[in-house]
Design a protein around this motif. Structure first.
Motif, mmCIF file in Angstrom:
data_model
loop_
_atom_site.group_PDB
_atom_site.id
_atom_site.type_symbol
_atom_site.label_atom_id
_atom_site.label_comp_id
_atom_site.label_asym_id
_atom_site.label_seq_id
_atom_site.Cartn_x
_atom_site.Cartn_y
_atom_site.Cartn_z
ATOM 1 N N UNK A 177 15.633 36.924 -23.936
ATOM 2 C CA UNK A 177 15.331 36.722 -22.516
ATOM 3 C C UNK A 177 13.820 36.765 -22.291
ATOM 4 N N UNK A 178 13.162 37.769 -22.873
ATOM 5 C CA UNK A 178 11.718 37.916 -22.691
ATOM 6 C C UNK A 178 10.971 36.749 -23.329
ATOM 7 N N UNK A 179 11.504 36.249 -24.475
ATOM 8 C CA UNK A 179 10.876 35.105 -25.146
ATOM 9 C C UNK A 179 10.969 33.860 -24.264
ATOM 10 N N UNK A 180 12.163 33.640 -23.686
ATOM 11 C CA UNK A 180 12.351 32.492 -22.792
ATOM 12 C C UNK A 180 11.459 32.611 -21.563
ATOM 13 N N UNK A 181 11.347 33.844 -21.040
ATOM 14 C CA UNK A 181 10.488 34.072 -19.885
ATOM 15 C C UNK A 181 9.034 33.762 -20.221
ATOM 16 N N UNK A 182 8.601 34.177 -21.431
ATOM 17 C CA UNK A 182 7.214 33.931 -21.863
ATOM 18 C C UNK A 182 6.958 32.431 -22.037
ATOM 19 N N UNK A 183 7.930 31.724 -22.663
ATOM 20 C CA UNK A 183 7.788 30.276 -22.862
ATOM 21 C C UNK A 183 7.754 29.543 -21.526
ATOM 22 N N UNK A 184 8.593 29.996 -20.589
ATOM 23 C CA UNK A 184 8.622 29.384 -19.263
ATOM 24 C C UNK A 184 7.290 29.594 -18.543
ATOM 25 N N UNK A 185 6.735 30.794 -18.698
ATOM 26 C CA UNK A 185 5.453 31.092 -18.062
ATOM 27 C C UNK A 185 4.341 30.219 -18.635
ATOM 28 N N UNK A 186 4.364 30.045 -19.972
ATOM 29 C CA UNK A 186 3.363 29.181 -20.631
ATOM 30 C C UNK A 186 3.494 27.749 -20.125
ATOM 31 N N UNK A 187 4.752 27.287 -20.012
ATOM 32 C CA UNK A 187 5.007 25.920 -19.543
ATOM 33 C C UNK A 187 4.538 25.748 -18.104
ATOM 34 N N UNK A 188 4.795 26.763 -17.278
ATOM 35 C CA UNK A 188 4.362 26.697 -15.890
ATOM 36 C C UNK A 188 2.841 26.675 -15.787
ATOM 37 N N UNK A 190 0.822 25.627 -18.102
ATOM 38 C CA UNK A 190 0.390 24.331 -18.644
ATOM 39 C C UNK A 190 0.502 23.258 -17.562
ATOM 40 N N UNK A 191 1.645 23.227 -16.861
ATOM 41 C CA UNK A 191 1.860 22.240 -15.807
ATOM 42 C C UNK A 191 0.867 22.427 -14.668
ATOM 43 N N UNK A 192 0.592 23.708 -14.361
ATOM 44 C CA UNK A 192 -0.369 23.994 -13.294
ATOM 45 C C UNK A 192 -1.759 23.507 -13.688
ATOM 46 N N UNK A 193 -2.113 23.691 -14.969
ATOM 47 C CA UNK A 193 -3.421 23.240 -15.458
ATOM 48 C C UNK A 193 -3.515 21.720 -15.416
ATOM 49 N N UNK A 194 -2.426 21.036 -15.791
ATOM 50 C CA UNK A 194 -2.400 19.567 -15.766
ATOM 51 C C UNK A 194 -2.554 19.060 -14.338
ATOM 52 N N UNK A 195 -1.828 19.716 -13.420
ATOM 53 C CA UNK A 195 -1.906 19.320 -12.005
ATOM 54 C C UNK A 195 -3.311 19.524 -11.466
ATOM 55 N N UNK A 196 -3.914 20.649 -11.836
ATOM 56 C CA UNK A 196 -5.274 20.942 -11.377
ATOM 57 C C UNK A 196 -6.259 19.906 -11.918
ATOM 58 N N UNK A 197 -6.072 19.526 -13.183
ATOM 59 C CA UNK A 197 -6.948 18.529 -13.805
ATOM 60 C C UNK A 197 -6.785 17.169 -13.127
ATOM 61 N N UNK A 198 -5.537 16.800 -12.802
ATOM 62 C CA UNK A 198 -5.287 15.528 -12.130
ATOM 63 C C UNK A 198 -5.930 15.497 -10.754
ATOM 64 N N UNK A 199 -5.841 16.622 -10.027
ATOM 65 C CA UNK A 199 -6.475 16.704 -8.694
ATOM 66 C C UNK A 199 -7.983 16.597 -8.824
ATOM 67 N N UNK A 200 -8.544 17.272 -9.870
ATOM 68 C CA UNK A 200 -10.002 17.233 -10.077
ATOM 69 C C UNK A 200 -10.475 15.807 -10.344
#
Length: 206
Positions: A177-188, A190-200
């Protein structure tokens, strides 16, 4: 609700019993018993009576313990609580053994064994084998005492292994469960960073 309140009182008793604060234990068990009698919760009444009897037994107040365990057994027989019958019979056997009445203790323990083996309740079987070993030793039945001691060790080891497996399984589930939570957090992230880069980039183009 009264059922919830009675359960809370009973659980408080269990906590204090684990800490060996027996006066507080009895206070909460008796509060639970009072409510369970009001709502006619017969299974709950029998469990709490058994708990109170056990506490008096741990305090070596055997005379006080006996009526609670006797009443608990009567109710458990009436409601056909098979596991409860086995545990309470063994508790009565312990009371008789500590009182020096080993023949009566043997009768209770033998019946407890029958019920425990009928349901293959490893914990109950382990406890009654341990008690039967002590009873037979007190009666100078050394061979039987040794045989039951061996059986107790086998079943107790099995119980420990079962509990260890359950603990390991819980640990593995928590880890996954904690591993899945960590992977989900990394993915989130990553997506947030991509979105921020696209806006920039959009701002740069504009």
């Amino acid at each position: 609700s009264k059922i919830y309140t009675a359960t809370v009182y009973n659980n408080m008793g269990l906590i204090y019993e684990h800490q060996r604060h027996f006066d507080s234990t009895l206070y909460y068990y008796k509060k639970s018993l009072e409510i369970r009698k009001q709502i006619n919760d017969r299974r709950g009444i029998s469990e709490t009576l058994n708990n109170i009897g056990n506490v008096y037994q741990k305090q070596r107040k055997l005379t006080e313990a006996l009526p609670y365990l006797t009443e608990a057994l009567q109710i458990k027989r009436e409601i056909k609580d098979v596991n409860g019958i086995s545990y309470t019979l063994n508790n009565l056997a312990i009371i008789c053994r500590l009182s020096g009445d080993n023949k009566k203790a043997m009768l209770y323990a033998e019946e407890s064994k029958t019920w425990a083996e009928k349901t293959n309740n490893i914990e109950a079987i382990s406890q009654v084998y341990k008690n039967l070993s002590k009873i037979n030793y007190a009666l100078a039945n050394n061979k039987e005492a040794y045989n039951y001691l061996e059986k107790y060790i086998i079943y107790n080891d099995s119980l420990i292994n079962t509990n260890n497996k359950k603990a390991l399984y819980k640990h593995q589930v928590r880890y996954e469960f904690e591993k899945k939570e960590a992977l989900l957090k990394v993915e989130q992230e990553k997506n947030a960073a991509i979105s921020a880069e696209q806006i920039r980039r959009q701002k740069i183009v504009i």
